[in-house]
Design a protein around this motif. Sequence first.
Motif, PDB file in Angstrom:
ATOM      1  N   PRO A   1       0.840  -1.203   0.000  1.00  0.00           N
ATOM      2  CA  PRO A   1       0.000   0.000   0.000  1.00  0.00           C
ATOM      3  C   PRO A   1       0.866   1.241   0.000  1.00  0.00           C
ATOM      4  N   PRO A   2       0.440   2.254  -0.726  1.00  0.00           N
ATOM      5  CA  PRO A   2       1.245   3.480  -0.783  1.00  0.00           C
ATOM      6  C   PRO A   2       1.285   4.182   0.586  1.00  0.00           C
ATOM      7  N   ASN A   3       2.391   4.843   0.856  1.00  0.00           N
ATOM      8  CA  ASN A   3       2.580   5.585   2.115  1.00  0.00           C
ATOM      9  C   ASN A   3       3.168   6.934   1.757  1.00  0.00           C
TER      10      ASN A   3
ATOM     11  N   ASN B   1       4.275   9.205   3.526  1.00  0.00           N
ATOM     12  CA  ASN B   1       5.414   9.618   4.366  1.00  0.00           C
ATOM     13  C   ASN B   1       6.690   8.858   4.017  1.00  0.00           C
ATOM     14  N   ARG B   2       6.676   7.994   3.039  1.00  0.00           N
ATOM     15  CA  ARG B   2       7.826   7.158   2.690  1.00  0.00           C
ATOM     16  C   ARG B   2       8.261   7.455   1.264  1.00  0.00           C
TER      17      ARG B   2
ATOM     18  N   PHE C   1      12.000   8.509   5.475  1.00  0.00           N
ATOM     19  CA  PHE C   1      10.740   8.706   6.183  1.00  0.00           C
ATOM     20  C   PHE C   1      10.666  10.155   6.627  1.00  0.00           C
TER      21      PHE C   1
ATOM     22  N   THR D   1       6.971  11.091  10.367  1.00  0.00           N
ATOM     23  CA  THR D   1       6.555   9.718  10.595  1.00  0.00           C
ATOM     24  C   THR D   1       5.338   9.670  11.501  1.00  0.00           C
ATOM     25  N   GLN D   2       4.433   8.766  11.146  1.00  0.00           N
ATOM     26  CA  GLN D   2       3.227   8.558  11.926  1.00  0.00           C
ATOM     27  C   GLN D   2       3.225   7.115  12.448  1.00  0.00           C
TER      28      GLN D   2
ATOM     29  N   SER E   1       1.298   4.818  11.664  1.00  0.00           N
ATOM     30  CA  SER E   1       1.058   3.844  10.591  1.00  0.00           C
ATOM     31  C   SER E   1       2.328   3.436   9.852  1.00  0.00           C
ATOM     32  N   SER E   2       3.447   4.117  10.149  1.00  0.00           N
ATOM     33  CA  SER E   2       4.699   3.803   9.450  1.00  0.00           C
ATOM     34  C   SER E   2       5.422   2.618  10.068  1.00  0.00           C
TER      35      SER E   2
ATOM     36  N   TYR F   1      11.037  -4.012   7.255  1.00  0.00           N
ATOM     37  CA  TYR F   1      11.556  -3.806   5.913  1.00  0.00           C
ATOM     38  C   TYR F   1      12.691  -4.792   5.679  1.00  0.00           C
TER      39      TYR F   1
END
Length: 1099
Positions: free
Chosen positions: A164-166, A168-169, A178, A181-182, A184-185, A189
């Motif tokens: 899924p796209p983020n 903040n990344r 990043f 950062t929230q 949800s991050s 990895y």
Amino acid sequence: MTFLSSPTARPSWDSPLGTRGVAERTPSFMYPQGTASSQMVLRGMDLLLECIASGVPTPDIAWYKKGGDLPSDKAKFENFNKALRITNVSEEDSGEYFCLASNKMGSIRHTISVRVKAAPYWLDEPKNLILAPGEDGRLVCRANGNPKPTVQWMVNGEPLQSAPPNPNREVAGDTIIFRDTQISSRAVYQCNTSNEHGYLLANAFVSVLDVPPRMLSPRNQLIRVILYNRTRLDCPFFGSPIPTLRWFKNGQGSNLDGGNYHVYENGSLEIKMIRKEDQGIYTCVATNILGKAENQVRLEVKDPTRIYRMPEDQVAKRGTTVQLECRVKHDPSLKLSVSWLKDDEPLYISNRMKKEEDSLTIFGVAERDQGSYTCVASTELDQDLAKAHLTVLGRPDRPRDLELTDLAERSVRLTWIPGDDNNSPITDYVVQFEEDQFQPGVWHDHSKFPGSVNSAVLRLSPYVNYQFRVIAINEVGSSHPSLPSERYRTSGAPPESNPSDVKGEGSRKNNMEITWTPMNATSAFGPNLRYIVKWRRRETREAWNNVTVWGSRYVVGQTPVYVPYEIRVQAENDFGKGPEPDTVIGYSGEDYPRAAPTDVKIRVLNSTAISLQWNRVYSDTVQGQLREYRAYYWRESSLLKNLWVSQKRQQAGFPGDRLRGVVSRLFPYSNYKLEMVVVNGRGDGPRSETKEFTTPEGVPSAPRRFRVRQPNLETINLEWDHPEHPNGILTGYTLKYVAFNGTKVGKQIVENFSPNQTKFTVQRADPVSRYRFSLSARTQVGSGEAVTEESPAPPNEGNHTKKTVPVKAQAQPLQLTDLYPGMTYTLRIYSRDNEGISSAVITFMTSAGPPDCTACAWMATSGLAAKAAAWSSVRPRAWPLPTLPCLSCPSPDEQSIWNVTVLPNSKWANITWKHNFGPGTDFVVEYIDILPSAPLLACRLVNHSLTCVPLASPAAYTNNQADIATQGWFIGLMCAVALLVLILLIVCFIKRSRGGKYPVREKKDVPLGPEDPKEEDGSFDYSDEDNKPLQGSQTSLDGTIKQQESDDSLVDYGEGGEGQFNEDGSFIGQYTVKKDKEETEGNESSEATSPVNAIYSLA
């Protein structure tokens, strides 16, 4: 270019054919084929390059790299240089390598092109990432390889492209960025980097935390640090987002950072140089968006430990005492420990060593004590070191390897090897010899040589079997003798000298004994040493008498009395006679004198001396050598009646041919007799006529046994005995006395007494002053020798008498032996050269003599408690007052006296002190008596409990005791009481005589009780209820009540006096009976001062 060839040696041939007839040829490669080839190897593997060549002779193989050097740390040759192995290959090992094969016929080479490939390896491996909300961060996945590897990212196990796209990344090649950062991050990895030779896979966790600041260290820590040191105050913390940390001092001011302070990223505060003002409370505050946390650290600054008087290098002689000083100044709140190292190892303190607080003393220094000594002064925070070297001077070691060379008839060369000088240069060598004929085993000094030589030529005597040894000498002492050398005998010769000290004296009246000192081994010069003795009468021209003697004495008999002789003694051995001897005059024996001095006249010079005069005797009557005229005299009697005298004979000699003399040291006022004789070497001659004389009156000797007693503070009693030697008729006594108080002296008073008076009482002008008395006896001639005494110092008064005692610095402890019991003193110590350098004035008290109340407490615990309370007076023990502390410790460059300690007893005290003067400094100890002794205490023991209250001062107590029995009112009171008792007895007797019926009980141990019935006949028992004795008591004939033995009162056990206890508090006199009245009054016990006891005693 580096060229490496095989070290293997090859044979050479000078002809086209070898040794076996094989034709020579140039080298050719069997492997690899051709002139060039290539080879690939992976990074980290081993590279093996081979070149196999043929030829005659066998070719040598050499390897080198084009454009560079072979890696010497990784390259090695195998199989006689045919193979080159390079271990752990890296990219730098790529390139062209040449192998060269050569012999005498020529050479050939082959080129190998080496390519190094690599599987992926990490340059920057991704690591776990912890972020706070809103923070930025990055993951880096960077690798290298050949060919260059590719990077593929995955998140939670799925390719990043399909995740899924983020917003903040952001992916940038090998980096994921990043931003803001929230929560949800959060994810896992994976990074996969690969090429055709392999791959690498790494996981990284990205966590997003929101945690308020927290302190990780204990709260309110105490940090102690030494002044001027660097220190770090730690404040570990945690929080997300990462908090900011600030430091504050004492809860105020701005953030501490910069200058003397530095704050590290981990929150630690460093103070670069601690000062006194840095002491205080430091607060660290951690803050982030979620809150703040704080902690406190208390910083205490301590003074450094410093050795201000360091041990000094010393040079000591063996057996002496060495003291190494180590005086330390440290923070008083820290515990100091002083230890010593020897040669950097812990020092074992043996029984020859004494370790004190500020020094190390070594007694009887030995060679093994030499070395470096380190004083280590340490506290729990720091330490200081000081080192000194001790050099021990010992006696030198014995010389060794003695050798005799250059042997001659009268000389020899002696050579030796010196021993170790043991740190003290050798100053001299003493060469000794021993001979085995006259005195075997006895060593004699031969000669002495400087310490700089080890070879000397020795002069020898004839006919001596020599053996030598050498002794080395330095400032410390002498070495042990060396081992003896080999023997060396010299040839014989006639004597070159004659015996010495030749004498001729008579041992009897008709002989003459000729003696001499025999010759030693070095003067005998040959075997069978003997002596030719010659003698004849002097001035007679008669022939010489002679005799050969082997000893050292010859007696000539049948000689006239005291006649002079000429004497000669000559030495002789088997090689011949010695030189002509000298002539000595001797005398034959003496006989007693035949005549006595005549016309002896006596003249009295004074009461103790006379002058004598006489006529000389004729010389032929002396019969020997006149030694002296001698007077014998004795005391026949004294002119005083009934005075016994010793009649022992005494003598006075007058040497030489004299006609007068003086006899002294006679007793005055006595009758003497005197005789005179002539004395020669044989003895006394006949006595002269006895003469009588009388000595006149003289002055008497000092009175005997002069005693000064002080019964109270008003009077002083003096007593004395008559002189041992009146030396005449006594006309009286003269007493001179003067009052003094400290340095003040009153007017002298003179009293004259009759010859029969031997007592006198002095009325004191005041109770404080002391008196100095001087007493002498008189005759008509004058006063004789005086005897001097002083009145005793009252034990309850200090008269401020100042006394001083000089003492050397090393004479510690000092003992003061003229103290009074129970007295308080002040004391100080100062330098004799500079009274301004003085110790603090301290105060101490000597023991009172009688024991303290601890004895009463002992009675209570030992089962001796009295059934009825009783009072007793005791004196408390005087303990030493505390020594004043060192209020200002001395600085290293000041001369000071401190730590004065006094350990007193009743009549003496031991004094010690510390100082930093030199060993030879003179001190003066000054002490002054200032205060009265301890007061008396009245102690009562009831039910094992002790109560003590102070009584009057000792002076008042003694005075009252001594005077109450002589007071008129007290005598009158006692008479009245006695009269009243007498009247009561008369009344009772009258009542009984009238026939009154008074039943008497058979058993006196049954008390009369108030319930007893009256007799039927109307009579009644007479009893006084108020005066009824206790049950079990006994009534004496005079009506007084006697206590049973179980009444353990203090008064009964020791009469209430001061003699109940000894000084250590033990109880004495537990079972002693009471003293009689006279003894009690003489001792002035406490019972005598009680009116009730006095009444009982009078009754």
